[in-house]
Design a protein around this motif. Structure first.
Motif, PDB file in Angstrom:
ATOM      1  N   GLU A 187      86.415 -24.725  36.374  1.00 36.35           N
ATOM      2  CA  GLU A 187      86.868 -26.085  36.712  1.00 36.35           C
ATOM      3  C   GLU A 187      85.921 -26.762  37.705  1.00 36.35           C
ATOM      4  O   GLU A 187      85.662 -27.961  37.609  1.00 36.35           O
ATOM      5  CB  GLU A 187      88.301 -26.028  37.250  1.00 36.35           C
ATOM      6  N   LYS A 188      85.392 -25.978  38.643  1.00 32.17           N
ATOM      7  CA  LYS A 188      84.447 -26.554  39.622  1.00 32.17           C
ATOM      8  C   LYS A 188      83.178 -27.028  38.919  1.00 32.17           C
ATOM      9  O   LYS A 188      82.691 -28.134  39.157  1.00 32.17           O
ATOM     10  CB  LYS A 188      84.096 -25.505  40.689  1.00 32.17           C
TER      11      LYS A 188
ATOM     12  N   LYS B 120      84.028 -30.125  36.718  1.00 31.52           N
ATOM     13  CA  LYS B 120      84.225 -31.390  37.438  1.00 31.52           C
ATOM     14  C   LYS B 120      82.880 -32.012  37.836  1.00 31.52           C
ATOM     15  O   LYS B 120      82.687 -33.222  37.700  1.00 31.52           O
ATOM     16  CB  LYS B 120      85.107 -31.184  38.668  1.00 31.52           C
ATOM     17  N   ASP B 121      81.952 -31.187  38.300  1.00 28.70           N
ATOM     18  CA  ASP B 121      80.628 -31.703  38.678  1.00 28.70           C
ATOM     19  C   ASP B 121      79.906 -32.313  37.482  1.00 28.70           C
ATOM     20  O   ASP B 121      79.294 -33.378  37.587  1.00 28.70           O
ATOM     21  CB  ASP B 121      79.764 -30.565  39.273  1.00 28.70           C
TER      22      ASP B 121
ATOM     23  N   ILE C 237      81.274 -33.506  34.701  1.00 23.84           N
ATOM     24  CA  ILE C 237      81.966 -34.747  34.289  1.00 23.84           C
ATOM     25  C   ILE C 237      81.564 -35.901  35.208  1.00 23.84           C
ATOM     26  O   ILE C 237      81.258 -37.007  34.745  1.00 23.84           O
ATOM     27  CB  ILE C 237      83.499 -34.551  34.283  1.00 23.84           C
ATOM     28  N   ALA C 238      81.545 -35.632  36.524  1.00 24.88           N
ATOM     29  CA  ALA C 238      81.206 -36.683  37.496  1.00 24.88           C
ATOM     30  C   ALA C 238      79.805 -37.231  37.230  1.00 24.88           C
ATOM     31  O   ALA C 238      79.584 -38.456  37.268  1.00 24.88           O
ATOM     32  CB  ALA C 238      81.308 -36.142  38.919  1.00 24.88           C
TER      33      ALA C 238
ATOM     34  N   LEU D 285      92.446 -32.673  30.311  1.00 26.13           N
ATOM     35  CA  LEU D 285      92.001 -31.455  30.977  1.00 26.13           C
ATOM     36  C   LEU D 285      93.146 -30.450  31.113  1.00 26.13           C
ATOM     37  O   LEU D 285      94.317 -30.837  31.138  1.00 26.13           O
ATOM     38  CB  LEU D 285      91.464 -31.811  32.376  1.00 26.13           C
TER      39      LEU D 285
ATOM     40  N   PRO E 241      94.812 -27.975  36.514  1.00 27.43           N
ATOM     41  CA  PRO E 241      93.897 -27.190  37.351  1.00 27.43           C
ATOM     42  C   PRO E 241      94.590 -26.103  38.179  1.00 27.43           C
ATOM     43  O   PRO E 241      95.767 -26.217  38.513  1.00 27.43           O
ATOM     44  CB  PRO E 241      93.257 -28.248  38.258  1.00 27.43           C
TER      45      PRO E 241
ATOM     46  N   TYR F 213      91.506 -32.740  40.396  1.00 27.84           N
ATOM     47  CA  TYR F 213      90.778 -33.811  39.701  1.00 27.84           C
ATOM     48  C   TYR F 213      91.075 -35.200  40.276  1.00 27.84           C
ATOM     49  O   TYR F 213      90.689 -36.216  39.684  1.00 27.84           O
ATOM     50  CB  TYR F 213      91.106 -33.795  38.204  1.00 27.84           C
TER      51      TYR F 213
ATOM     52  N   ASP G 257      89.886 -37.063  42.603  1.00 28.65           N
ATOM     53  CA  ASP G 257      88.796 -38.023  42.858  1.00 28.65           C
ATOM     54  C   ASP G 257      88.271 -38.661  41.564  1.00 28.65           C
ATOM     55  O   ASP G 257      87.744 -39.766  41.586  1.00 28.65           O
ATOM     56  CB  ASP G 257      87.651 -37.394  43.664  1.00 28.65           C
ATOM     57  N   LEU G 258      88.434 -37.962  40.431  1.00 29.90           N
ATOM     58  CA  LEU G 258      87.997 -38.545  39.155  1.00 29.90           C
ATOM     59  C   LEU G 258      88.931 -39.679  38.714  1.00 29.90           C
ATOM     60  O   LEU G 258      88.536 -40.560  37.951  1.00 29.90           O
ATOM     61  CB  LEU G 258      87.945 -37.482  38.054  1.00 29.90           C
TER      62      LEU G 258
ATOM     63  N   ILE H  47      93.824 -39.820  33.293  1.00 31.33           N
ATOM     64  CA  ILE H  47      93.595 -38.383  33.085  1.00 31.33           C
ATOM     65  C   ILE H  47      94.901 -37.775  32.596  1.00 31.33           C
ATOM     66  O   ILE H  47      95.953 -37.935  33.227  1.00 31.33           O
ATOM     67  CB  ILE H  47      93.121 -37.668  34.361  1.00 31.33           C
TER      68      ILE H  47
END
Length: 295
Positions: A190-191, A194-195, A197-198, A214, A217, A223, A225-226, A235
């Motif tokens: 997941e970490k 997320k990077d 995807i960002a 997704l 988590p 998630y 911040d996304l 999301i």
């Protein structure tokens, strides 16, 4: 793009019903519904039965816009009718539910700890038909089984490349890089995810809108911040094999994430239930998933 539908998906209270089992997963979906494989003798009969099941769900009184924002269909359902209207038109005009279309052709073999999507021949033609059928957005699934940076990078690259192609035709793609809930290093995956995807979100054209689907988590609100990215309409979370109760419980701890459940939505529904039994159970499931989605 229908701005009314965009606004509903972006700001509405509720969740997205995933009614998009297709091809290989249709016999399984029918079996869960209590229809055995010897009940149909060819693909057309099978798809006819699954359309009856989906029609029963969609027409059920509890399947309403107060709780449900959108529904994901697959190609065969998009081309069929409910009460003389194409399914997408029925959903929007009669139920005020926004229609999406599953566009992937299933998963490729495991490589680098992930399963990319198989090639999607004829995707542009399918997307053009989706636009003609008044579909709002699309969905496509990949699967991450291990925290392999090279594999996860490939998954996200493929998702966004096809997502861009979809967005060019005025549809909103749901990017779905599922992380296997049974994966030993789920949190690490997941970490990395997320990077990736960002990074891809920051490279999108100014007007491109996407949704993310997704796995719930491991770390609550991971998630968040996304959610605030200007490209992200919403999301949504998949149930990923959790039971409905488990998925709801985990989802409720993730603020801003809403459900897009498939198996967890239809859990317990069977062909031989009376309409009262069927509608009562479905209404309860919808209400429980809704409650978990708005927390």
């Amino acid at each position: 793009m229908n701005t009314k539908q965009l606004d509903r998906i972006h700001t509405g209270k509720g969740f997205i019903a995933a009614l998009d089992q297709s091809g290989g997963s249709t016999p399984k979906a029918l079996l869960q519904y209590g229809i055995k494989e010897d009940s149909y003798s060819n693909e057309d009969e099978m798809y006819g039965l699954v359309h009856e099941m989906r029609t029963r769900i969609i027409k059920s009184p509890g399947f309403d816009s107060e709780h449900i924002l959108g529904a994901i269909l697959f190609e065969n359902t998009m081309d069929r009718l409910i009460d003389g209207q194409f399914t997408a038109d029925y959903l929007w005009e009669k139920k005020n539910v926004v229609p999406f279309l599953k566009v992937d052709q299933g998963l490729a073999d495991l490589e680098n700890g992930v399963q990319l999507m198989k090639p999607i021949p004829g995707l542009n033609d399918l997307l053009k038909r989706a636009v003609e059928r008044n579909i709002f957005g699309t969905k496509m699934r990949s699967l991450i089984k291990e925290a392999n940076p090279a594999g996860i990078k490939q998954v996200v690259e493929q998702q966004f490349a096809i997502g861009n192609q979809i967005a060019q035709l005025g549809l909103v793609p749901i990017i779905e890089p599922e992380v296997d809930i049974n994966s030993a290093d789920k949190e690490q995956s997941e970490k990395i995810l997320k990077d990736e995807i960002a990074q891809h979100l920051s490279a999108l054209g100014q007007d491109v809108k996407v949704m993310l689907k997704l796995s719930i988590p491991t770390t609550n609100n991971f998630y968040s911040d996304l959610l605030n990215d200007p490209h992200v309409v919403r999301i949504v979370a998949l149930s990923g094999g959790y039971s409905q109760a488990e998925a709801n419980e985990k989802l409720a701890h993730n603020h801003g994430l809403i459900a897009s459940f498939s198996r967890a939505l239809s859990q317990g529904l069977t062909a031989d239930q009376t309409d009262d039994e069927f509608n009562t159970l479905l209404s309860k499931s919808i209400l429980d998933i809704y409650e978990a989605s708005i927390k």
